[in-house]
Design a protein around this motif. Structure first.
Motif, PDB file in Angstrom:
ATOM      1  N   VAL A   1      33.130  34.032  38.363  1.00 41.04           N
ATOM      2  CA  VAL A   1      35.257  33.987  38.072  1.00 41.04           C
ATOM      3  C   VAL A   1      35.079  35.084  39.098  1.00 41.04           C
ATOM      4  O   VAL A   1      36.365  34.713  39.957  1.00 41.04           O
TER       5      VAL A   1
ATOM      6  N   LEU B   1      46.788  32.600  37.297  1.00 43.53           N
ATOM      7  CA  LEU B   1      46.441  32.883  39.182  1.00 43.53           C
ATOM      8  C   LEU B   1      46.602  31.882  40.658  1.00 43.53           C
ATOM      9  O   LEU B   1      47.550  32.049  40.932  1.00 43.53           O
TER      10      LEU B   1
ATOM     11  N   GLU C   1      22.093  39.644  35.405  1.00 43.33           N
ATOM     12  CA  GLU C   1      21.892  40.519  34.903  1.00 43.33           C
ATOM     13  C   GLU C   1      22.050  40.141  33.119  1.00 43.33           C
ATOM     14  O   GLU C   1      22.101  39.314  32.456  1.00 43.33           O
TER      15      GLU C   1
ATOM     16  N   PRO D   1      43.946  40.029  28.140  1.00 41.07           N
ATOM     17  CA  PRO D   1      43.453  40.068  27.735  1.00 41.07           C
ATOM     18  C   PRO D   1      41.951  38.719  27.493  1.00 41.07           C
ATOM     19  O   PRO D   1      41.953  38.041  27.975  1.00 41.07           O
TER      20      PRO D   1
ATOM     21  N   LEU E   1      26.168  47.332  39.900  1.00 39.84           N
ATOM     22  CA  LEU E   1      26.637  48.826  40.102  1.00 39.84           C
ATOM     23  C   LEU E   1      26.399  50.316  39.987  1.00 39.84           C
ATOM     24  O   LEU E   1      27.185  51.017  40.292  1.00 39.84           O
TER      25      LEU E   1
ATOM     26  N   THR F   1      43.214  30.524  34.748  1.00 40.27           N
ATOM     27  CA  THR F   1      43.784  29.491  35.831  1.00 40.27           C
ATOM     28  C   THR F   1      45.192  29.219  36.161  1.00 40.27           C
ATOM     29  O   THR F   1      45.891  29.174  37.194  1.00 40.27           O
TER      30      THR F   1
HETATM   31  P1  NAD Z   1      34.554  37.127  29.921  1.00 36.97           P
HETATM   32  O1  NAD Z   1      34.092  35.725  29.060  1.00 36.97           O
HETATM   33  O2  NAD Z   1      35.743  37.957  29.184  1.00 36.97           O
HETATM   34  O3  NAD Z   1      35.524  36.780  30.774  1.00 36.97           O
HETATM   35  C1  NAD Z   1      36.347  37.550  31.774  1.00 36.97           C
HETATM   36  C2  NAD Z   1      37.897  37.232  31.483  1.00 36.97           C
HETATM   37  O4  NAD Z   1      37.471  35.810  32.664  1.00 36.97           O
HETATM   38  C3  NAD Z   1      38.202  36.196  31.246  1.00 36.97           C
HETATM   39  O5  NAD Z   1      39.617  37.333  30.445  1.00 36.97           O
HETATM   40  C4  NAD Z   1      38.858  35.005  31.093  1.00 36.97           C
HETATM   41  O6  NAD Z   1      39.581  34.646  30.048  1.00 36.97           O
HETATM   42  C5  NAD Z   1      38.541  34.602  32.269  1.00 36.97           C
HETATM   43  N1  NAD Z   1      37.394  34.198  32.840  1.00 36.97           N
HETATM   44  C6  NAD Z   1      36.722  33.314  32.558  1.00 36.97           C
HETATM   45  N2  NAD Z   1      36.377  31.945  33.308  1.00 36.97           N
HETATM   46  C7  NAD Z   1      37.278  31.939  34.218  1.00 36.97           C
HETATM   47  C8  NAD Z   1      38.160  30.681  34.865  1.00 36.97           C
HETATM   48  N3  NAD Z   1      37.161  30.138  35.343  1.00 36.97           N
HETATM   49  N4  NAD Z   1      38.677  31.046  35.316  1.00 36.97           N
HETATM   50  C9  NAD Z   1      39.168  31.907  35.833  1.00 36.97           C
HETATM   51  N5  NAD Z   1      39.443  32.629  34.878  1.00 36.97           N
HETATM   52  C10 NAD Z   1      38.773  33.206  33.941  1.00 36.97           C
HETATM   53  O7  NAD Z   1      33.944  38.069  30.449  1.00 36.97           O
HETATM   54  P2  NAD Z   1      32.304  38.297  30.984  1.00 36.97           P
HETATM   55  O8  NAD Z   1      32.563  37.493  32.514  1.00 36.97           O
HETATM   56  O9  NAD Z   1      31.528  37.209  30.046  1.00 36.97           O
HETATM   57  O10 NAD Z   1      32.234  39.673  31.083  1.00 36.97           O
HETATM   58  C11 NAD Z   1      30.554  39.849  31.354  1.00 36.97           C
HETATM   59  C12 NAD Z   1      30.790  40.557  33.010  1.00 36.97           C
HETATM   60  O11 NAD Z   1      31.378  41.550  32.885  1.00 36.97           O
HETATM   61  C13 NAD Z   1      29.497  41.110  33.416  1.00 36.97           C
HETATM   62  O12 NAD Z   1      28.568  40.624  34.599  1.00 36.97           O
HETATM   63  C14 NAD Z   1      29.491  42.457  32.949  1.00 36.97           C
HETATM   64  O13 NAD Z   1      29.062  43.533  33.977  1.00 36.97           O
HETATM   65  C15 NAD Z   1      31.250  42.738  33.929  1.00 36.97           C
HETATM   66  N6  NAD Z   1      31.217  43.727  33.795  1.00 36.97           N
HETATM   67  C16 NAD Z   1      32.281  44.538  34.453  1.00 36.97           C
HETATM   68  C17 NAD Z   1      32.623  45.597  34.083  1.00 36.97           C
HETATM   69  C18 NAD Z   1      33.255  46.778  34.955  1.00 36.97           C
HETATM   70  O14 NAD Z   1      34.291  47.570  35.047  1.00 36.97           O
HETATM   71  N7  NAD Z   1      32.986  46.673  36.389  1.00 36.97           N
HETATM   72  C19 NAD Z   1      33.211  45.888  32.314  1.00 36.97           C
HETATM   73  C20 NAD Z   1      32.934  45.157  31.641  1.00 36.97           C
HETATM   74  C21 NAD Z   1      32.062  44.158  32.088  1.00 36.97           C
END
Ligand code: NAD
Length: 448
Positions: free
Chosen positions: A206, A191, A348, A153, A376, A188
Motif C-alpha cells: 500500500v 488519495l 514480515e 484510521p 526497520l 483511494t
Molecule cells: P492496514 O491493513 O491497517 O493498512 C494500513 C492503512 O492502509 C489502513 O488505513 C488501510 O485502510 C489502508 N489501505 C489498505 N489497503 C489500501 C489500498 N489498496 N489503498 C489505499 N489504502 C489502503 O495495516 P497493515 O498494512 O496490515 O499494517 C501492518 C504493517 O504496518 C506491517 O508491515 C507493519 O510492520 C507496518 N507498521 C509500521 C509501523 C511503523 O511505524 N513503521 C507501525 C506499525 C505497523
C-alpha cells in the motif's frame, strides 16, 4: 472542549473527500493555523481527548486486540500524551528562526535564518496494531507544525477506529481536523485529492500505492513501513538474560509490532542454549497456559490468524505452537531448523512466531542481514562493543537497539523511521515538526 454538533454533522462519513479537503485548505489559507496559540490549543484538545476518554479507548483496544489495560495505557495513551507534553514544552523554542552565518562577502549587515513553514493540508493514514498511538502521534506533529489534517484510521481495528473517529469529531472543529473512516475504497478516494503531505503507516504494498498517488501532485510522503527486524544473539550473551529480553521484544501485543524482533540469528551452540532458556522465560512471563494469561494478546482477525498459522510449518516447533481460531489465539512460538528459503523467512511475521536461524558467527550474521531488505530495526544481545560497532557500521536499518530489542522507538528525542523497504522519512519530537513543515530559507540584505 470545542465540540459542536454542527461540526459533527459536517464530518459525516459520506462527505466527499474533495469538499473536506477544500474546507481544510480554506482554513489553512486564512493564516489562522500559523499562530503559536492556535497550535497549542489543538495539542491541548488532542491531550484532553486521550486523557478524558482513556477508559473507552482501552475498552476498544481490548475488543480489537485483547490488549490488557496496563499495556494499552502505557503504549497507546501515556506514550502519546508524553509526546504531546514534550511538544507543548518545546514548540515555542523549536519555532524560533535559526540564524545562519552569512559569508563576509555579503556585507556586515546581511542576516540569514531558517523558518519552519506549515505545509497546508496533511493526510495521516493509520494502521491497526497500535491504532490510537499510530494515528495520533503523526497528528501531533502535523498540528504542531500549523497544518490542517485529514485522519484516516485503520478499518481493521474496527472498535478503536469507531471510538477514535467519534472522539476526533467531537473534540475538533471540522475545519481543522476531519476524520474519514473506511478501507481501500475510501482511502483511494482520499488519495485522489491534492494534499501537502501524506503520512502513511502500514505495509509496503500500500505504501507504493500511496507514493504513486502522491507523485501526481508532487506531494511529499512519509512512509512508516515494516519488515523483518533481526536480532543477533552473540555467544558472549548470558542466554537466560538474552531469552528474557527476547520475550519482551517479541511477544508484546502478540508480536504485532513493527519494531518487534522478527527472527534470531545465532551460532549453533547459542541457538541450542536459547531454546530451553526461551521456554523458561516464556513460562515466567505468560505461565504454562498463555491462552489464559491476562497479559497475552490476540491476533487481530481471521485473515492474519490463517496467514500466521501457515508459517508454523516452516521449521520445528520447539516451544509453543498451539492455536485456537475461535479465540484468535496463537501461543508464543519458537521455531528451530528453519530454512532461510522457507515461507516464514520470506515475509514480515507480525505475530508471535520467533524463528531461530543458525549462522556461523558475526560475519555470517552481517552477510545474512545485508542480503535482505533493510529492516526497520536491527538488534543485538551482546556485551561486546566491537560487535555493536561492526553491526552499526556494516549494516543499514531504520534504527538499532542493543540489549533490548525495540527501544529505539521509545526514546522521544530520536528520529523514528525506516530506510529502503522499511520506509522513508521519520518523525517524533522535533523531527515531526521538520516532517510536517517546509524549512524555508530567508536572507535579509538591508536597503539602508
Ligand atoms: P492496514 O491493513 O491497517 O493498512 C494500513 C492503512 O492502509 C489502513 O488505513 C488501510 O485502510 C489502508 N489501505 C489498505 N489497503 C489500501 C489500498 N489498496 N489503498 C489505499 N489504502 C489502503 O495495516 P497493515 O498494512 O496490515 O499494517 C501492518 C504493517 O504496518 C506491517 O508491515 C507493519 O510492520 C507496518 N507498521 C509500521 C509501523 C511503523 O511505524 N513503521 C507501525 C506499525 C505497523
Amino acid at each position: 472542549m470545542s465540540a459542536t454538533t454542527a461540526n459533527e454533522s459536517r464530518t459525516s462519513q459520506s462527505e466527499p473527500a474533495t469538499e473536506a479537503v477544500g474546507r481544510l485548505r480554506a482554513t489553512f489559507n486564512t493564516g489562522v493555523t500559523r499562530g503559536l496559540d492556535w497550535r497549542v490549543n489543538q495539542l491541548q484538545q488532542l491531550r484532553a481527548l486521550l486523557v478524558e476518554n482513556e477508559k473507552e479507548l482501552l475498552e476498544a483496544l481490548w475488543a480489537d486486540l485483547r490488549k490488557n489495560a496496563t499495556e494499552a495505557k502505557m503504549a497507546e495513551i501515556d506514550l502519546t500524551v508524553g509526546h504531546i507534553d514534550e511538544t507543548l514544552a518545546s514548540l515555542e523554542s523549536w519555532l524560533q528562526p535559526r540564524p545562519v552565518e552569512v559569508p563576509a562577502l555579503f556585507g556586515p549587515t546581511t542576516t540569514a535564518y531558517t523558518n519552519y513553514d506549515p505545509l497546508g493540508v496533511v493526510l495521516v493514514i493509520g494502521t491497526w496494531n497500535f491504532p490510537v498511538h499510530l494515528l495520533i502521534d503523526p497528528i501531533i506533529g502535523a498540528l504542531a507544525a500549523g497544518n490542517t489534517v485529514v485522519a484516516k484510521p485503520s478499518e481493521i481495528s474496527v472498535h478503536t477506529s469507531a471510538v477514535l473517529s467519534r472522539l476526533l469529531r467531537q473534540y475538533f472543529d471540522a475545519d481543522v481536523l476531519t476524520v474519514v473512516e473506511g478501507g481501500a475504497e475510501e482511502t483511494t478516494a482520499l488519495l485522489a485529492q491534492r494534499f501537502d503531505h501524506i503520512f502513511y503507516t502500514g505495509n509496503g504494498t500500500v505504501g507504493r500505492i500511496v507514493m504513486a498517488a502522491a507523485a501526481k501532485n508532487l506531494t511529499p510522503v512519509t512512509l512508516e513501513l515494516g519488515g523483518k527486524c533481526p536480532v543477533f544473539v552473540a555467544p558472549d550473551a548470558d542466554v537466560d538474560e538474552a531469552a528474557k529480553r527476547l520475550v519482551g521484544g517479541k511477544f508484546f501485543n502478540a508480536g504485532q509490532a513493527c519494531g518487534a524482533t522478527d527472527y534470531v540469528l545465532a551460532d549453533p551452540a547459542t541457538a541450542a542454549a536459547l531454546v530451553p532458556a526461551l521456554r523458561t522465560a516464556l513460562e515466567a512471563q505468560f505461565g504454562s497456559t498463555p491462552q489464559t494469561a491476562p497479559d497475552y494478546g490476540r491476533i487481530v482477525n481471521e485473515r492474519h490468524f490463517d496467514r500466521l498459522t501457515r508459517l508454523l510449518d516452516s521449521g520445528q516447533v520447539a516451544v509453543g505452537g498451539r492455536h485456537d481460531r475461535d479465540d484468535l489465539y496463537i501461543a508464543p512460538t519458537v521455531l528451530t531448523d528453519v530454512d532461510p528459503a522457507s515461507p516464514v523467512m520470506q515475509e514480515e511475521i507480525f505475530g508471535p512466531i520467533l524463528p531461530i536461524i543458525e549462522v556461523a558467527g558475526l560475519d555470517a550474521a552481517i552477510a545474512f542481514i545485508n542480503e535482505r531488505d533493510k529492516p526497520l530495526g536491527l538488534y543485538a544481545l551482546t556485551t561486546s562493543e566491537a560487535t555493536k560497532s561492526r553491526l552499526v557500521n556494516e549494516t543499514s536499518s531504520g534504527g538499532v537497539s542493543w540489549g533490548q530489542p525495540g527501544m529505539q522507538v521509545l526514546v522521544p528525542g530520536l528520529p523514528f523511521g525506516g530506510v529502503g523497504e522499511s520506509g522513508m522519512g521519520h518523525y517524533h519530537g522535533l523531527y515531526s515538526l521538520e516532517t510536517f513543515s517546509h524549512l524555508k530559507s530567508v536572507v535579509d540584505v538591508p536597503l539602508s
